[in-house]
Write an enzyme that holds these catalytic residues in place. Structure first.
Site, PDB file in Angstrom:
ATOM      1  N   ARG A 101       0.859  -1.186   0.000  1.00  0.00           N
ATOM      2  CA  ARG A 101       0.000   0.000   0.000  1.00  0.00           C
ATOM      3  C   ARG A 101       0.893   1.233   0.000  1.00  0.00           C
ATOM      4  O   ARG A 101       1.659   1.442   0.937  1.00  0.00           O
ATOM      5  CB  ARG A 101      -0.918   0.005   1.232  1.00  0.00           C
ATOM      6  CG  ARG A 101      -1.718   1.280   1.353  1.00  0.00           C
ATOM      7  CD  ARG A 101      -2.713   1.298   2.518  1.00  0.00           C
ATOM      8  NE  ARG A 101      -3.306   2.613   2.571  1.00  0.00           N
ATOM      9  CZ  ARG A 101      -3.232   3.470   3.599  1.00  0.00           C
ATOM     10  NH1 ARG A 101      -2.628   3.102   4.725  1.00  0.00           N
ATOM     11  NH2 ARG A 101      -3.774   4.656   3.521  1.00  0.00           N
ATOM     12  N   HIS A 146      -2.753  11.043   0.649  1.00  0.00           N
ATOM     13  CA  HIS A 146      -2.252  10.776   2.001  1.00  0.00           C
ATOM     14  C   HIS A 146      -1.581  12.059   2.496  1.00  0.00           C
ATOM     15  O   HIS A 146      -0.371  12.106   2.741  1.00  0.00           O
ATOM     16  CB  HIS A 146      -1.295   9.583   1.984  1.00  0.00           C
ATOM     17  CG  HIS A 146      -1.047   8.950   3.331  1.00  0.00           C
ATOM     18  ND1 HIS A 146      -1.212   7.599   3.562  1.00  0.00           N
ATOM     19  CD2 HIS A 146      -0.639   9.482   4.512  1.00  0.00           C
ATOM     20  CE1 HIS A 146      -0.899   7.335   4.836  1.00  0.00           C
ATOM     21  NE2 HIS A 146      -0.548   8.463   5.430  1.00  0.00           N
ATOM     22  N   GLU A 192      -7.347   8.683   6.199  1.00  0.00           N
ATOM     23  CA  GLU A 192      -7.619   9.309   7.495  1.00  0.00           C
ATOM     24  C   GLU A 192      -8.091  10.763   7.395  1.00  0.00           C
ATOM     25  O   GLU A 192      -7.412  11.685   7.879  1.00  0.00           O
ATOM     26  CB  GLU A 192      -6.369   9.254   8.385  1.00  0.00           C
ATOM     27  CG  GLU A 192      -5.902   7.850   8.700  1.00  0.00           C
ATOM     28  CD  GLU A 192      -4.770   7.828   9.748  1.00  0.00           C
ATOM     29  OE1 GLU A 192      -4.340   8.901  10.185  1.00  0.00           O
ATOM     30  OE2 GLU A 192      -4.346   6.734  10.127  1.00  0.00           O
ATOM     31  N   ASN A 323      -7.283   2.140   9.730  1.00  0.00           N
ATOM     32  CA  ASN A 323      -5.965   2.316  10.358  1.00  0.00           C
ATOM     33  C   ASN A 323      -6.180   2.306  11.861  1.00  0.00           C
ATOM     34  O   ASN A 323      -6.980   3.082  12.386  1.00  0.00           O
ATOM     35  CB  ASN A 323      -5.332   3.653   9.952  1.00  0.00           C
ATOM     36  CG  ASN A 323      -4.930   3.684   8.483  1.00  0.00           C
ATOM     37  OD1 ASN A 323      -5.018   2.673   7.793  1.00  0.00           O
ATOM     38  ND2 ASN A 323      -4.495   4.842   8.022  1.00  0.00           N
ATOM     39  N   TYR A 325      -4.100   1.836  15.741  1.00  0.00           N
ATOM     40  CA  TYR A 325      -2.852   1.717  16.478  1.00  0.00           C
ATOM     41  C   TYR A 325      -3.034   1.514  17.976  1.00  0.00           C
ATOM     42  O   TYR A 325      -2.253   0.841  18.622  1.00  0.00           O
ATOM     43  CB  TYR A 325      -2.005   2.987  16.287  1.00  0.00           C
ATOM     44  CG  TYR A 325      -1.458   3.148  14.891  1.00  0.00           C
ATOM     45  CD1 TYR A 325      -0.208   2.651  14.563  1.00  0.00           C
ATOM     46  CD2 TYR A 325      -2.199   3.784  13.897  1.00  0.00           C
ATOM     47  CE1 TYR A 325       0.307   2.784  13.282  1.00  0.00           C
ATOM     48  CE2 TYR A 325      -1.689   3.914  12.611  1.00  0.00           C
ATOM     49  CZ  TYR A 325      -0.440   3.410  12.312  1.00  0.00           C
ATOM     50  OH  TYR A 325       0.060   3.530  11.041  1.00  0.00           O
ATOM     51  N   GLU A 393      -3.496  -0.068   8.105  1.00  0.00           N
ATOM     52  CA  GLU A 393      -2.288   0.288   8.865  1.00  0.00           C
ATOM     53  C   GLU A 393      -2.411  -0.260  10.272  1.00  0.00           C
ATOM     54  O   GLU A 393      -3.467  -0.160  10.896  1.00  0.00           O
ATOM     55  CB  GLU A 393      -2.104   1.813   9.001  1.00  0.00           C
ATOM     56  CG  GLU A 393      -1.658   2.522   7.756  1.00  0.00           C
ATOM     57  CD  GLU A 393      -1.510   4.034   7.954  1.00  0.00           C
ATOM     58  OE1 GLU A 393      -1.292   4.479   9.105  1.00  0.00           O
ATOM     59  OE2 GLU A 393      -1.629   4.754   6.954  1.00  0.00           O
TER      60      GLU A 393
HETATM   61  C1  PNW Z   1      -1.243   7.349  10.623  1.00  0.00           C
HETATM   62  N1  PNW Z   1      -3.400   9.283  16.411  1.00  0.00           N
HETATM   63  O1  PNW Z   1      -1.509   8.540  11.289  1.00  0.00           O
HETATM   64  C2  PNW Z   1      -0.837   7.770   9.221  1.00  0.00           C
HETATM   65  O2  PNW Z   1      -1.693   7.288   8.229  1.00  0.00           O
HETATM   66  C3  PNW Z   1       0.590   7.470   8.891  1.00  0.00           C
HETATM   67  O3  PNW Z   1       1.012   8.275   7.817  1.00  0.00           O
HETATM   68  C4  PNW Z   1       1.465   7.639  10.119  1.00  0.00           C
HETATM   69  O4  PNW Z   1       2.830   7.564   9.848  1.00  0.00           O
HETATM   70  C5  PNW Z   1       1.032   6.561  11.097  1.00  0.00           C
HETATM   71  O5  PNW Z   1      -0.338   6.639  11.376  1.00  0.00           O
HETATM   72  C6  PNW Z   1       1.797   6.585  12.404  1.00  0.00           C
HETATM   73  O6  PNW Z   1       1.578   7.792  13.067  1.00  0.00           O
HETATM   74  C7  PNW Z   1      -1.973   8.632  12.574  1.00  0.00           C
HETATM   75  O7  PNW Z   1      -2.907  10.208  17.086  1.00  0.00           O
HETATM   76  C8  PNW Z   1      -1.414   9.606  13.371  1.00  0.00           C
HETATM   77  O8  PNW Z   1      -4.292   8.556  16.887  1.00  0.00           O
HETATM   78  C9  PNW Z   1      -1.892   9.823  14.631  1.00  0.00           C
HETATM   79  C10 PNW Z   1      -2.936   9.055  15.116  1.00  0.00           C
HETATM   80  C11 PNW Z   1      -3.505   8.074  14.329  1.00  0.00           C
HETATM   81  C12 PNW Z   1      -3.010   7.868  13.049  1.00  0.00           C
END
Ligand code: PNW
Length: 495
Positions: A101, A146, A192, A323, A325, A393
């Site tokens: 991707r 992006h 996002e 995405n 995390y 992601e």
């Molecule tokens: C994503 N949060 O961004 C992006 O799609 C990527 O480009 C980035 O490198 C990756 O996550 C890691 O940061 C986020 O604060 C940034 O929850 C911040 C958040 C979530 C996604």
């Protein structure tokens, strides 16, 4: 209820759920056609910012502004994937991933974004990238946007705050479908939109760095991103889909919001938190309008969809990209952090009285909470009638470090345990019935991590910025090699 008690409750549930199933984690826990890939984005990896006819983007301007990036760096060179794409594709193949991707830099295709004159060198670059992937049997998953908006669109129109950007995006998207769609079968319009709306137009920590009108601009920026998405999808479906046979979707991001207690205020607060992240984007697509909780709280600040907008938006995805995390406990309360949380009336809790929701990664927002991804996936499945989902992601970062020797930096044990935990939870969501079709690790390699510059490392592959941008596989990369071959994926570097 204290965070310690609540956490114990959930983790007990989680461990009994895992131990009822076949452990340890292996490829066979996923359906045979389940896809595994790795992800990056153009601004974070390409570099070559003044080459190949590329026009400047808002991120060039932002990263060149003093004080915006914590190490004072920019992505003019980044990890130079523009020139090293063949080497990187060889690495993807070596690790055994079936998909890559990446995103197209809008200002490489239309340098001023207006869509009047296409830059042939940009087209040629992505043709080379796509063809090289296909030669290695790696499927391209292509994101059109992006975050790297052509600077001219910001300066001349006000970027995402002006409705005419919808037309500009549509022209750009159509050019990409026409140029690459004979080979690209999976398209993502926008990555996002939440982060662009909030970080770009409320807190200002991302380009274009606006924070003067935090109670209105984020909602406008989100509105036009949604309309741009819908317009691009309608062009794809009308002019290309039948002949090219591909699919198109939107990538949303969501941290899981777990109510801190069983009381109704906390449960409602968690539900609102999910509305303000996911519902903001997916409700208009699946149900034709913004969530009620947003309409009630935002009143006139929330733009209104015309009937024509609603018709265009309705069902405008073939799949949902997620995405994900991290997660938070949530309770009703006044979070003074910024206007966006204030209006939701939620308080997000990651740490309290020495107890955290999970171990910390390097980015201050990233706590490791594997059970959260299972809950988000099941939530999407339930709320939106089980759409096909790709996890587009998922990953964690280590702090850059000048002191440790390379071999220590490469032995990323915490990342291996992150992937084991989160993949176990994804497999569990699939068993629960969520229609998850694939999973992309973020990221293929260390890269420019937005406002954190190069201080955070998300890669499976280490990039040595002091020694000619050489690439070195981390333990997590070797872990994926074994996992994807069907082995058990024990941790450590044994090969
Ligand atoms: C994503 N949060 O961004 C992006 O799609 C990527 O480009 C980035 O490198 C990756 O996550 C890691 O940061 C986020 O604060 C940034 O929850 C911040 C958040 C979530 C996604």
């Amino acid at each position: 209820m204290s965070i310690t008690e609540r956490k114990r409750e959930i983790e007990q549930e989680w461990s009994s759920c895992i131990s009822n199933n076949n452990n340890p984690l292996c490829r066979a826990n996923f359906p045979p056609n389940f896809l595994f890939g790795v992800a990056t984005s153009a601004y974070q990896v390409e570099g070559a910012c003044n080459q190949g006819g590329r026009g400047p983007s808002t991120w060039d301007a932002f990263s060149h502004t003093e004080g915006k990036i914590c190490d004072g760096k920019d992505a003019d060179i980044a990890v130079d994937q523009y020139h090293r794409y063949k080497e990187d594709i060889d690495l993807i193949a070596k690790l055994g991933f079936g998909a890559y991707r990446f995103s197209i830099s809008w200002s490489r295709i239309y340098p001023d974004g207006l869509g009047t004159k296409v830059n042939d060198e940009g087209i040629a670059h992505y043709n080379n990238l796509i063809n090289s992937l296909l030669e290695k049997g790696i499927e391209p998953y292509v994101t059109l946007y992006h975050w790297d908006l052509p600077l001219h669109l910001h300066e001349s129109l006000g970027g995402w705050l002006n409705e005419s950007i919808v037309k500009c995006f549509a022209i750009y998207a159509e050019t990409c479908f026409a140029s690459f769609g004979d080979r690209v079968k999976k398209w993502i319009t926008i990555n996002e939109p939440l982060q662009t709306a909030i970080n770009g137009y409320c807190t200002g920590v991302y380009a274009p760095g606006k924070n003067e009108n935090p109670s209105t601009e984020p909602y406008l920026a989100a509105h036009y991103q949604l309309l741009a998405h819908a317009e691009a999808v309608s062009i794809y479906r009308e002019k290309f889909k039948e002949q090219q046979g591909g699919e198109i979707g939107l990538v949303v991001d969501c941290e899981w919001a777990e109510p801190l207690s069983d009381n109704i205020e906390d449960k409602n607060a968690a539900a609102r938190r999910l509305d303000f992240q996911l519902g903001w984007y997916l409700d208009p697509i699946f149900y034709g309008d913004y969530p009620e909780s947003m309409q009630e709280r935002l009143g006139d600040s929330l733009p209104i969809f015309s009937q024509k907008n609603k018709d265009l938006l309705r069902n405008s995805v073939d799949f949902v990209g997620l995405n994900h995390y991290t997660s938070r406990f949530v309770r009703q309360g006044t979070d003074k952090q910024n206007e966006y949380y204030r209006v939701q009336e939620v308080e997000r809790i990651a740490e309290c009285e020495g107890e955290a929701i999970g171990p910390k990664a390097a980015s201050p927002w990233l706590y490791i909470v594997p059970w959260g991804i299972q809950k988000v996936l099941n939530y999407i499945a339930q709320r939106y009638n089980n759409p096909p989902i790709y996890v587009t992601e998922n990953g964690m970062d280590d702090e850059d470090n000048d002191v440790s020797p390379l071999h220590e930096m490469l032995d990323d044990k915490l990342r291996v345990s992150y992937y084991k935990g989160y993949l176990t939870a994804v497999a569990q969501a699939v068993k629960d019935g969520a229609d998850v079709r694939g999973y992309f690790a973020w990221s293929l390699l260390d890269n420019f991590e937005w406002q954190y510059g190069y201080t955070k490392r998300f890669g499976l592959i280490y990039v040595d910025f002091k020694n000619g941008l050489t690439r070195h596989l981390k333990s997590s990369a070797y872990w994926f090699v074994r996992f994807l071959k069907g082995g058990e994926g024990k941790s450590g570097k044994e090969e």
